[in-house]
Design an enzyme around this catalytic site. Structure first.
Site, PDB file in Angstrom:
ATOM      1  N   ASP A 182      73.536  28.158  52.822  1.00 50.54           N
ATOM      2  CA  ASP A 182      73.492  28.595  51.428  1.00 50.54           C
ATOM      3  C   ASP A 182      74.142  27.571  50.502  1.00 50.54           C
ATOM      4  O   ASP A 182      73.627  27.292  49.416  1.00 50.54           O
ATOM      5  CB  ASP A 182      74.183  29.948  51.276  1.00 50.54           C
ATOM      6  CG  ASP A 182      74.158  30.433  49.836  1.00 50.54           C
ATOM      7  OD1 ASP A 182      73.068  30.478  49.236  1.00 50.54           O
ATOM      8  OD2 ASP A 182      75.249  30.745  49.306  1.00 50.54           O
ATOM      9  N   HIS A 231      81.622  48.872  68.295  1.00 49.85           N
ATOM     10  CA  HIS A 231      82.792  49.647  67.902  1.00 49.85           C
ATOM     11  C   HIS A 231      83.596  48.899  66.836  1.00 49.85           C
ATOM     12  O   HIS A 231      83.628  47.670  66.829  1.00 49.85           O
ATOM     13  CB  HIS A 231      83.706  49.884  69.109  1.00 49.85           C
ATOM     14  CG  HIS A 231      83.104  50.772  70.140  1.00 49.85           C
ATOM     15  ND1 HIS A 231      82.242  50.311  71.106  1.00 49.85           N
ATOM     16  CD2 HIS A 231      83.229  52.102  70.359  1.00 49.85           C
ATOM     17  CE1 HIS A 231      81.867  51.310  71.877  1.00 49.85           C
ATOM     18  NE2 HIS A 231      82.453  52.416  71.438  1.00 49.85           N
TER      19      HIS A 231
END
Length: 177
Positions: A143, A94
């Site tokens: 990264d 949700h």
């Protein structure tokens, strides 16, 4: 096909869809759980995980000497963004009102540990948001440091994300006066 009809493409008489699952209909179709009738609660979830790296890479992170920039600040921003967008990437999650996100980073000789605490007031928990924050924040670290972690073949023999888990979950009823 209705919810009462079995989905023959996915389930057989020998292996019918479970009727005890909250996100799957009797026919095998996925559904979002209706939390509309639940009372609002203050909720908090904390998740943690770590990325193992070469000691030289951790030292470069500690010294803020990574070519791509400030690894820890970037990881914090990535974690917070992930928390706020969890509902867009976890199919049955949700969209919830995030009231607070706190990140904590610990460096050891060979790892960066990220802990993300998420708070909300609503009708469903925020564990997925905390987990998304941790996994994304650690992926941001990877990264940012991947050039330092690559070996001569372009592989990452030492870098790995591990031990991601929810370490705390709290729910407190909200007074409705």
């Amino acid at each position: 096909m209705t919810d009462e009809e079995p989905d023959q493409a996915r389930h057989t008489e020998a292996e019918p869809a479970s009727t005890d699952l909250t996100h799957t209909t009797a026919g095998g179709d996925v559904q979002m759980v209706d939390v509309g009738a639940k009372p609002a609660s203050k909720r908090r979830a904390v998740a943690t995980g770590r990325i193992l790296l070469r000691p030289s890479t951790v030292e470069a992170v500690r010294a803020d000497d990574v070519d791509k920039g400030d690894v820890l600040s970037t990881a914090r921003v990535g974690a917070i963004q992930a928390v706020k967008h969890t509902w867009e990437t976890v199919p049955m999650c949700h969209q919830i009102p995030i009231t607070n996100v706190k990140t904590d980073i610990d460096l050891t000789d060979d790892a960066v540990t990220l802990t993300v605490a998420v708070e909300t007031t609503g009708t469903t928990g925020c564990e997925m948001e905390a987990l998304q924050g941790v996994t994304t924040g650690l992926t941001v670290v990877w990264d940012m440091v991947k050039a330092a972690e690559k070996d001569d073949d372009g592989q990452y023999p030492e870098a790995r994300i591990e031990d991601v888990r929810v370490v705390e979950k709290q729910t407190e009823q909200v007074d409705r006066d």
